[in-house]
Design an enzyme around this catalytic site. Structure first.
Site, PDB file in Angstrom:
ATOM      1  N   LYS A   1      -6.167  44.187  -1.485  1.00  0.00           N
ATOM      2  CA  LYS A   1      -5.342  43.324  -2.321  1.00  0.00           C
ATOM      3  C   LYS A   1      -4.902  44.105  -3.567  1.00  0.00           C
ATOM      4  CE  LYS A   1      -5.212  38.483  -3.578  1.00  0.00           C
ATOM      5  NZ  LYS A   1      -5.766  37.157  -3.432  1.00  0.00           N
TER       6      LYS A   1
ATOM      7  N   GLU B   1     -10.579  21.401   0.297  1.00  0.00           N
ATOM      8  CA  GLU B   1     -10.502  20.263  -0.634  1.00  0.00           C
ATOM      9  C   GLU B   1     -11.170  19.027  -0.057  1.00  0.00           C
ATOM     10  OE1 GLU B   1      -7.958  22.286   0.117  1.00  0.00           O
ATOM     11  OE2 GLU B   1      -7.414  23.208  -1.792  1.00  0.00           O
TER      12      GLU B   1
ATOM     13  N   ARG C   1      -4.625  16.877  -0.054  1.00  0.00           N
ATOM     14  CA  ARG C   1      -5.342  17.149   1.189  1.00  0.00           C
ATOM     15  C   ARG C   1      -6.517  16.197   1.399  1.00  0.00           C
ATOM     16  NH1 ARG C   1      -4.890  22.667   3.266  1.00  0.00           N
ATOM     17  NH2 ARG C   1      -2.696  22.549   3.845  1.00  0.00           N
TER      18      ARG C   1
HETATM   19  C1  LIG Z   1      -4.588  23.754   0.108  1.00  0.00           C
HETATM   20  C2  LIG Z   1      -4.516  24.873  -0.891  1.00  0.00           C
HETATM   21  N1  LIG Z   1      -5.544  25.049  -1.758  1.00  0.00           N
HETATM   22  C3  LIG Z   1      -5.487  26.047  -2.671  1.00  0.00           C
HETATM   23  C4  LIG Z   1      -4.415  26.881  -2.725  1.00  0.00           C
HETATM   24  C5  LIG Z   1      -4.321  27.956  -3.819  1.00  0.00           C
HETATM   25  N2  LIG Z   1      -4.337  29.301  -3.213  1.00  0.00           N
HETATM   26  C6  LIG Z   1      -3.214  30.003  -3.045  1.00  0.00           C
HETATM   27  S1  LIG Z   1      -3.491  31.470  -2.334  1.00  0.00           S
HETATM   28  C7  LIG Z   1      -5.135  31.204  -2.284  1.00  0.00           C
HETATM   29  C8  LIG Z   1      -6.041  32.252  -1.738  1.00  0.00           C
HETATM   30  C9  LIG Z   1      -5.637  32.662  -0.374  1.00  0.00           C
HETATM   31  O1  LIG Z   1      -6.474  33.688   0.034  1.00  0.00           O
HETATM   32  P1  LIG Z   1      -6.105  34.510   1.326  1.00  0.00           P
HETATM   33  O2  LIG Z   1      -5.693  33.582   2.403  1.00  0.00           O
HETATM   34  O3  LIG Z   1      -7.251  35.394   1.618  1.00  0.00           O
HETATM   35  O4  LIG Z   1      -4.841  35.333   0.915  1.00  0.00           O
HETATM   36  P2  LIG Z   1      -4.744  36.566  -0.126  1.00  0.00           P
HETATM   37  O5  LIG Z   1      -4.240  35.994  -1.399  1.00  0.00           O
HETATM   38  O6  LIG Z   1      -6.088  37.173  -0.267  1.00  0.00           O
HETATM   39  O7  LIG Z   1      -3.781  37.487   0.483  1.00  0.00           O
HETATM   40  C10 LIG Z   1      -5.461  29.953  -2.811  1.00  0.00           C
HETATM   41  C11 LIG Z   1      -6.813  29.415  -2.932  1.00  0.00           C
HETATM   42  C12 LIG Z   1      -3.365  26.652  -1.820  1.00  0.00           C
HETATM   43  N3  LIG Z   1      -2.254  27.383  -1.827  1.00  0.00           N
HETATM   44  N4  LIG Z   1      -3.446  25.649  -0.909  1.00  0.00           N
END
Ligand SMILES: Cc1ncc(C[n+]2csc(CCOP(=O)(O)OP(=O)(O)O)c2C)c(N)n1
Length: 642
Positions: free
Chosen positions: A278, A362, A390
């Site tokens: 990342k 959630e 959610r």
């Molecule tokens: C339902 C929901 N909860 C929380 C989020 C906030 N959120 C956006 S990206 C993320 C992390 C995603 O992690 P990953 O899938 O590993 O992707 P990366 O950013 O590491 O590439 C979160 C918690 C969201 N977009 N949707």
């Protein structure tokens, strides 16, 4: 000419020499860093998938095959490679490119996203549609390790494994959600990477094979692959009915292309495990990918955020909870993968045993809170308004039906700005206020937020506190925290021409509007309702009866929002006939991305806009609206009586 300048349509990527794709990756990376340093945005996730995106675009037919990006916050390279390079500097700006995939923006965005854990379900739906309609495109879901902590992803994997459709899932493993990924599920990968026994075993197999020739080398590779599958998540995915490939180095473009070419025509569902970094390629984002997950504008040379950071509602929530937890050890906090965004990081450091990051889950967060409350704890579930959607059923079925003492802290209630329609907290009041037993509050300023958190924790039963994404007003925050009597409104200004009835973030703009109106000889009363539920009937009905002209103002959907609650109250009380009402708020539409101030202005949710509504109401008189309300009222009353 740069490589980016040579790309007029997605097929042009296939014409670039394989050895030059690394240079293209560098150009894309530079472009993303330079633009996002000015506009803000999801930097680290995007830098991590540049090579992956190039390889996908090289191997698949992007005009025909469908890529579904989970969350979609990592789609910038995809946008740049699909004809949006020249507009890329408008990203997240009002009227510019959206920060997430958006089907109305480009035919190359196969599915709109913004919330996590939807990609595999959507992709599976597309494979079913493809097969039912006799078509032949490929469907690829790209899912991060964070998104794999959400139940929906597993529900979809389970179903996809059962259906055995041709579906490709790319598992983008960077070991990070926003913060380090939560959960036992991913631990086998870490263990494998660091397992000395496994690495020794690999070396021994390789040495043996080199002594016995090529057949033995092939056999050794098979043994190694099986061991890897057995030891990593491969086993889990294979148990779910997927064929597992990987782990594959995620920044090696030729290696990625080779893997995709080899597996793309395999029948049935497959999962390709790609390991990425990342923030790749920008030191500051690699070192602190949480900070650069969703960055505000920054100085590229130092990585420092530009602009002055003001005290936000999130900061005030955080300090309040820490203060209250000092004298109440039953307070427990829960976040769904967003400890930084929700301000819980400090609490987690101070009270690690009373803090829980549940992953992007959630629904689980809310029901776990219900369990905690059932056993006498005081859980505070802190989730952005948009993501709490959610957990709608969990709020109803697990919390409110059992009248449990759970506090819901809805950060980012209202318009969030640049993240746009997937992220606006436009429906907080609408999806909560109709649920029996719940109390719903929204503060006008930081001091009131403090009081409301205490009110929620003192009150026995479910309570929600909804606060916006913004810095506070700058009011003094008292050391001593007082709670507020449930349902009590607060008269801030008396008047006789019109009653302004705002909640939350609309209270101060209403006060300013009233001051401006006074200069024009218009006397406006302003009452801060404070509670969206219960409504302060005792104070409000006599006041409305007396003034007869009312404008409700909220940073929430007007449909089913606070204004609707007032209208219902008046209809129930048979009061509506000679009252002129107007409702200000977010209209019945999904609101585009753009600076929060611009969006508020668009809907008149400013002192000027509120004053305009007053002029209009006084100018138009009682004529039209009353007859409309008469009809609504008689319909509503029939509803209430049945
Ligand atoms: C339902 C929901 N909860 C929380 C989020 C906030 N959120 C956006 S990206 C993320 C992390 C995603 O992690 P990953 O899938 O590993 O992707 P990366 O950013 O590491 O590439 C979160 C918690 C969201 N977009 N949707």
């Amino acid at each position: 000419m740069s490589f980016l300048e040579q790309l007029n349509n997605p097929d042009d990527l296939k014409k670039i020499d394989l050895n030059q794709l690394g240079n293209l990756a560098q150009e894309i990376r530079q472009k993303i860093i330079s633009v996002i340093s000015k506009t803000g945005g999801h930097l680290a996730s995007n830098l991590g998938v540049v090579e992956l995106t190039i390889a996908l675009h090289r191997v698949f037919d992007i005009g025909k095959d469908k890529i579904v990006w989970d969350v979609g916050h990592q789609c910038y390279a995809h946008k740049i490679l699909t004809g949006r390079c020249n507009d890329f500097d408008t990203i997240r700006q009002f009227g510019g490119l959206c920060g997430f995939p958006k089907t109305t923006e480009s035919p190359y965005d196969s599915f709109g996203t913004g919330h996590a854990c939807t990609a595999i379900s959507a992709a599976l739906g597309m494979t079913i549609a493809r097969d039912l309609s006799g078509k032949s495109y490929k469907v690829i879901a790209v899912v991060g390790d964070g998104a794999l902590t959400g139940g929906m992803s597993f529900e979809a994997l389970n179903h996809a494994g059962h259906l055995r459709k041709n579906l490709i899932v790319i598992f983008n493993d960077n070991e990070m959600s926003i913060s380090p990924t939560v959960g036992g599920f991913l631990q086998p990968i870490d263990r494998l990477r660091t397992s000395q026994r496994y690495n020794r075993f690999r070396k021994e197999i390789a040495d043996m094979a080199s002594r016995f020739g090529s057949l033995a080398t092939q056999l050794a590779k098979k043994i190694d692959d099986s061991a890897k599958t057995f030891l990593t998540n491969g086993m889990l995915f294979e148990a779910l009915g997927f064929r597992y490939f990987g782990p594959v180095e995620g920044h090696d473009i030729p290696g990625l292309i080779d893997t995709f070419e080899r597996v793309k025509n395999i029948q049935g569902p497959i999962i390709i495990h790609i390991v990425t970094k990342k923030g790749k390629g920008y030191k500051y984002a690699e070192d602190d990918s949480a900070k650069f997950h969703s960055a505000s504008s920054f100085d590229v040379s130092t990585g420092q955020s530009s602009g002055i950071k003001k005290l936000s509602y999130t900061d005030v929530f955080s300090s309040t909870l820490i203060k209250l937890a000092e004298s109440d050890d039953r307070i427990v906090t829960i976040t769904a993968a967003m400890p930084d965004g929700t301000g819980l990081t400090r609490f987690m450091k101070k009270y690690p045993e009373r803090s829980f990051d549940v992953g992007i889950a959630e629904q689980h967060a809310v029901t776990m809170a219900a369990g905690l409350a059932m056993q006498g704890m005081k859980p505070v579930v802190t989730i952005y308004s948009t993501f709490l959607q959610r957990a709608y059923d969990q709020i109803i079925h697990d919390v409110c039906l059992q009248n449990l003492h759970v506090t819901l802290a809805l950060d980012r209630s209202g318009l969030v700005g640049a993240d746009g329609p997937t992220h606006h907290g436009a429906f907080s009041f609408a999806y909560l206020r109709h649920i029996p037993n719940i109390t719903v509050m929204t503060p006008k300023d930081e001091s009131e937020l403090q009081s409301m958190i205490k009110t929620a924790l003192d009150h026995h039963g479910p309570a929600a506190v909804c606060y916006p994404r913004s810095s506070g007003i700058g009011v003094h925050i008292p050391e001593n925290i007082e709670s507020i009597p449930i349902g009590a409104s607060e008269t801030l200004r008396t008047g006789h021409d019109v009653l302004l009835l705002p909640v939350g973030s609309m209270v101060y703009p209403s006060l300013k509007a009233a001051e401006a109106l006074e200069k024009d000889g218009i006397s406006a009363a302003v009452v801060n309702a404070r509670f969206v539920k219960p409504i302060d009937k005792e104070s409000l009905i006599p006041l409305i009866r007396q003034i007869k002209k009312v404008i409700t103002i909220e940073e929430n959907s007007v449909r089913c929002g606070f204004g609707s609650a007032i209208l219902e109250m008046l209809a129930q009380e048979n009061e509506i006939y000679d009252i002129n009402m107007d409702f200000m708020g977010i209209p019945d539409q999904f609101v585009e991305h753009g600076e929060r101030d611009i969006l508020l202005q668009m809907f008149g949710l400013t002192p000027e806009g509120i004053a305009q509504s007053v002029y209009k109401m006084l100018r138009d008189g009682n004529s039209k609206k009353i007859s409309t309300f008469r009809r609504i009222a008689s319909r509503a009353r029939r509803g209430f009586q049945s």
